[in-house]
Design an enzyme around this catalytic site. Sequence first.
Site, PDB file in Angstrom:
ATOM      1  N   ASP A  30       0.825  -1.212   0.000  1.00  0.00           N
ATOM      2  CA  ASP A  30       0.000   0.000   0.000  1.00  0.00           C
ATOM      3  C   ASP A  30       0.855   1.257   0.000  1.00  0.00           C
ATOM      4  O   ASP A  30       1.808   1.374   0.793  1.00  0.00           O
ATOM      5  CB  ASP A  30      -0.864   0.038   1.276  1.00  0.00           C
ATOM      6  CG  ASP A  30      -2.262  -0.478   1.044  1.00  0.00           C
ATOM      7  OD1 ASP A  30      -2.753  -0.416  -0.105  1.00  0.00           O
ATOM      8  OD2 ASP A  30      -2.883  -0.950   2.020  1.00  0.00           O
TER       9      ASP A  30
ATOM     10  N   LYS B 103      -0.283  -0.482  -4.292  1.00  0.00           N
ATOM     11  CA  LYS B 103      -1.742  -0.292  -4.298  1.00  0.00           C
ATOM     12  C   LYS B 103      -2.042   1.114  -3.816  1.00  0.00           C
ATOM     13  O   LYS B 103      -1.351   1.624  -2.915  1.00  0.00           O
ATOM     14  CB  LYS B 103      -2.418  -1.329  -3.385  1.00  0.00           C
ATOM     15  CG  LYS B 103      -3.936  -1.122  -3.233  1.00  0.00           C
ATOM     16  CD  LYS B 103      -4.633  -2.339  -2.646  1.00  0.00           C
ATOM     17  CE  LYS B 103      -4.734  -2.369  -1.148  1.00  0.00           C
ATOM     18  NZ  LYS B 103      -5.388  -1.206  -0.521  1.00  0.00           N
TER      19      LYS B 103
ATOM     20  N   GLU C 150     -13.914  -2.839  -1.567  1.00  0.00           N
ATOM     21  CA  GLU C 150     -14.105  -3.026  -0.122  1.00  0.00           C
ATOM     22  C   GLU C 150     -15.493  -2.585   0.317  1.00  0.00           C
ATOM     23  O   GLU C 150     -15.920  -1.459   0.043  1.00  0.00           O
ATOM     24  CB  GLU C 150     -13.020  -2.232   0.650  1.00  0.00           C
ATOM     25  CG  GLU C 150     -13.173  -2.390   2.156  1.00  0.00           C
ATOM     26  CD  GLU C 150     -11.932  -1.995   2.967  1.00  0.00           C
ATOM     27  OE1 GLU C 150     -10.878  -1.708   2.358  1.00  0.00           O
ATOM     28  OE2 GLU C 150     -12.047  -1.980   4.202  1.00  0.00           O
TER      29      GLU C 150
HETATM   30  O1  KIV Z   1      -4.673  -2.210   4.293  1.00  0.00           O
HETATM   31  C1  KIV Z   1      -5.362  -3.231   4.098  1.00  0.00           C
HETATM   32  O2  KIV Z   1      -5.309  -4.204   4.853  1.00  0.00           O
HETATM   33  C2  KIV Z   1      -6.231  -3.243   2.930  1.00  0.00           C
HETATM   34  C3  KIV Z   1      -7.132  -4.435   2.750  1.00  0.00           C
HETATM   35  C4  KIV Z   1      -8.205  -4.454   3.753  1.00  0.00           C
HETATM   36  C5  KIV Z   1      -7.662  -4.520   1.368  1.00  0.00           C
HETATM   37  O3  KIV Z   1      -6.229  -2.344   2.156  1.00  0.00           O
END
Ligand code: KIV
Length: 271
Positions: free
Chosen positions: A90, A120, A189
């Site tokens: 992320d 992401k 989500e």
């Molecule tokens: O940060 C995270 O765990 C997520 C998932 C819930 C998709 O983005």
Amino acid sequence: MSLHKELKRITTNTIQEMKAAGEKIAMLTAYDFSMAKLLDEAGIDILLVGDSASNVMAGHETTLPITLDQMIYHAQSVVRAAKHCLVVVDLPFGSYQGNTKRALESSIRIMKESGAHAVKLEGGAEVADSVKRILSAGIPVMGHLGLTPQSIYKFGTYVVRAKEEAEAEKLKRDAMILQQSGCFSLVLEKIPAKLATEVSKNLSIPTIGIGAGSGTDGQVLVSHDMLGINHEFHPRFLRRYASLADIIAQAVINYTKDVKSHNFPSEAEQY
Ligand code: KIV
């Protein structure tokens, strides 16, 4: 015990082929070496170094405080363990929003310093230029629509998103924009299952759902939730596959009892 049929690395191409073949994609979060090793060896397709590390690892209320340096630290630990699965990281809050150059620089840091395979980010049309710019450096991007936790103060609540027609229509448009911008996959989500199914059918890239029903091309859960390490979180979409909190608590009770009663260590456990 392992579900690996062969030790070939899963790539962004593999997961696109899985959608084409109708094979569901299994994704879990991981933030550290030991857990990532267990999940990878058990045959998970994708490990997401989620910014949920902010909640799960650091105990923050939201995902907003975690920094790019902290995400890179978690990603390095996961990458060292992951021999088979795809590792997606992320982009944390503040490392890409409203600035395509910053988005590219943050993504390059993640890829260069951690060895991860993709990044992401959250959002639709507003991040399309960032997606294109990150891709221009050869970095694969996964999108994230619906309940996007980095916008929690805009939503005000973690309830299901896109129940109303206008928000559902925007989500459908955003999904198409992200696909056209080059995202290789999309997290959906906490949206109605019917909407997630429709979006998944209309896209050629795989969707991965959390609280989005069974019609997505894959599923993701936070490992600590599905393993029952965090036992205070009970959303409807969460299936618990273990109750590790109880097992850990019992082990600690037994250990403490043994230490206090002079039962540990025994003769065989000393030099
Ligand atoms: O940060 C995270 O765990 C997520 C998932 C819930 C998709 O983005």
